[in-house]
Design a protein around this motif. Structure first.
Motif, short mmCIF file in Angstrom:
data_model
loop_
_atom_site.label_atom_id
_atom_site.label_comp_id
_atom_site.label_asym_id
_atom_site.label_seq_id
_atom_site.Cartn_x
_atom_site.Cartn_y
_atom_site.Cartn_z
N SER A 1 0.85 -1.19 0.00
CA SER A 1 0.00 0.00 0.00
C SER A 1 0.88 1.24 0.00
O SER A 1 2.11 1.15 0.02
N GLU A 2 0.24 2.41 0.01
CA GLU A 2 0.97 3.68 0.03
C GLU A 2 1.91 3.78 1.23
O GLU A 2 2.92 4.46 1.18
N PHE A 3 1.59 3.06 2.31
CA PHE A 3 2.45 3.14 3.49
C PHE A 3 3.82 2.51 3.23
O PHE A 3 4.83 2.97 3.73
N ALA B 1 7.29 4.59 3.47
CA ALA B 1 8.40 4.07 4.29
C ALA B 1 9.67 3.97 3.46
O ALA B 1 10.77 4.29 3.92
N MET B 2 9.52 3.53 2.21
CA MET B 2 10.71 3.37 1.38
C MET B 2 11.25 4.73 0.93
O MET B 2 12.47 4.94 0.87
N PHE B 3 10.34 5.65 0.64
CA PHE B 3 10.76 6.95 0.10
C PHE B 3 11.71 7.68 1.04
O PHE B 3 12.71 8.25 0.62
N ALA B 4 11.40 7.63 2.34
CA ALA B 4 12.26 8.31 3.32
C ALA B 4 13.68 7.78 3.25
O ALA B 4 14.65 8.55 3.30
N LYS B 5 13.82 6.46 3.11
CA LYS B 5 15.16 5.85 3.04
C LYS B 5 15.85 6.21 1.73
O LYS B 5 17.04 6.51 1.69
N VAL B 6 15.06 6.18 0.64
CA VAL B 6 15.60 6.41 -0.70
C VAL B 6 16.21 7.81 -0.81
O VAL B 6 17.31 7.99 -1.32
N ASP C 1 -3.92 1.10 -5.56
CA ASP C 1 -3.95 2.19 -6.54
C ASP C 1 -3.31 3.45 -5.99
O ASP C 1 -2.53 4.12 -6.66
N MET C 2 -3.64 3.76 -4.73
CA MET C 2 -3.05 4.93 -4.08
C MET C 2 -1.53 4.79 -4.01
O MET C 2 -0.79 5.74 -4.26
N GLY C 3 -1.08 3.58 -3.69
CA GLY C 3 0.35 3.31 -3.61
C GLY C 3 1.03 3.52 -4.95
O GLY C 3 2.13 4.08 -5.03
N LYS C 4 0.36 3.09 -6.03
CA LYS C 4 0.94 3.25 -7.38
C LYS C 4 1.10 4.72 -7.73
O LYS C 4 2.13 5.14 -8.25
N LYS C 5 0.06 5.51 -7.42
CA LYS C 5 0.11 6.95 -7.73
C LYS C 5 1.25 7.61 -6.99
O LYS C 5 2.03 8.38 -7.55
N LEU C 6 1.34 7.28 -5.70
CA LEU C 6 2.37 7.89 -4.86
C LEU C 6 3.76 7.47 -5.34
O LEU C 6 4.67 8.30 -5.44
N ALA C 7 3.91 6.19 -5.66
CA ALA C 7 5.21 5.69 -6.12
C ALA C 7 5.62 6.40 -7.41
O ALA C 7 6.78 6.78 -7.58
N ALA C 8 4.65 6.63 -8.30
CA ALA C 8 4.95 7.30 -9.56
C ALA C 8 5.46 8.71 -9.30
O ALA C 8 6.44 9.16 -9.89
N SER C 9 4.82 9.43 -8.36
CA SER C 9 5.25 10.80 -8.12
C SER C 9 6.55 10.85 -7.32
O SER C 9 7.26 11.84 -7.36
#
Ligand SMILES: [Zn+2]
Ligand SMILES: [Zn+2]
Ligand SMILES: [Zn+2]
Length: 328
Positions: A263-265, A269-274, A292-300
């Motif tokens: 999910s978006e969570f 969690a990964m984005f902060a590390k990245v 779906d929310m996770g996909k949108k967030l990951a794309a941005s």
């Protein structure tokens, strides 16, 4: 609570890994005892680890102590103290002469006249007729009621409502009274979510993925650590050093494997590390899927998402991602 589960210790426990993998392959997280005349069985534990029922039960209890499993009281078995058999049956004896030659009946009370007799005394031509007042008994609860069991001893002819209750071990034939018989409580066991996640990440996804990537000639560390600009050490499920034209850039992969999918969570969690670790190519593996929310967030956020319901699907998508991103 979850923090006190010794995950580092459990991660090295190959029996636990095997067992939880077996549970996941069956799509269950709970282990119920199967009960028969021979006793009990925790089939999936016995089969996956080659254990006896008692060893399986002991192991599950150890995992409860380690907080990898939670237990729920499920059933109770009586055990023979002489031969340890669970094949125990009840036996009724006459409380006066100890005979087993008993006849069991039921008492009926006729409301109209208050007569209380054995059912047989009311039976006449397929009907129930009061032997005292002659009235017919038609509806239970309205004009009569069952008032409990009634025993007659065929040997001493005494009558009573409560026989003396004994138990017989059908294996060694020993007769046992209540004070001699042993009790065994049987539990159902449920694997803790965090343990299921750990094992699924380790065995179902991460380990095969590492093997696959190594087979492509890549250098993979798993788990891999990157030190961030902040000085914090960030752990990723696996890190690949991509070398090209004298420089090297990390490709970092995290695997999200909650049973429902990522999910978006997971993305957050990964984005902060990245960001802190300066990961060039972040990849988040979602099995079976990403919300779906996770996909949108990951794309941005620029995080690559690889979804798959099977390992083959994950491998194929990983292969094309590598082709695309690092011209492998
Ligand atoms: Zn016995
Ligand atoms: Zn009557
Ligand atoms: Zn008797």
């Amino acid at each position: 609570m979850a923090g006190s589960i010794p995950l580092d210790e459990l991660r090295k426990d190959t029996k636990l890994t095997k067992l939880v993998s077996a549970l996941m392959s069956k799509g269950v997280s709970r282990i119920d005892p199967e009960i028969s005349c021979e006793g009990f069985s925790y089939r999936i534990v016995e089969d996956s680890l080659a254990l006896t029922p008692e060893q399986a039960k002991d192991l599950l209890d150890q995992y409860v102590d380690l907080r990898a499993f939670t237990k729920y009281v499920k059933d109770q078995l009586l055990r023979c103290p002489n031969c340890n058999s669970y094949f125990i049956q009840g036996r009724f004896r006459c409380p006066f002469c100890n005979s087993i030659n008993l006849e069991k009946s039921y008492l009926i009370e006729h409301y109209a006249c208050g007569t209380l007799r054995r059912k047989e005394d009311f039976e006449r031509d397929g009907k129930l007729v009061c032997p005292i007042c002659g009235g017919e008994l038609k509806t239970e609860g309205v004009d009569y009621r069952y008032a409990g069991a009634w025993f007659t001893c065929r040997d001493c002819k005494k009558q009573f409502n409560m026989p003396s209750v004994r138990f017989v071990c059908r294996r060694c034939n020993m007769e046992l009274s209540i004070d001699k018989i042993e009790l065994t409580i049987l539990n159902s066991y449920a694997a803790e979510d965090v343990v299921v996640k750990m094992v699924s990440k380790e065995t179902i996804v991460v380990a095969p993925l590492v093997n696959f990537l190594r087979s492509l000639g890549l250098t993979v560390s798993s788990p891999g650590t990157l030190v961030g600009k902040s000085g914090v050490h960030h752990i990723f499920d696996l890190i690949i050093e991509i070398r090209s034209e004298g420089t090297s850039a990390p490709l970092a992969v995290d695997v999200s494997k909650s049973l429902e999918g990522a999910s978006e969570f997971d993305v957050i969690a990964m984005f902060a590390k990245v960001v802190d670790a300066g990961v060039k190519i972040p990849v988040l593996v979602a099995m079976p899927k990403m919300s779906d929310m996770g996909k949108k967030l990951a794309a941005s956020y620029g995080i690559n998402v690889i979804e798959g319901t099977s390992l083959d699907e994950l491998f194929e998508k990983f292969r094309s991602l590598l082709k695309d991103k690092v011209k492998l």
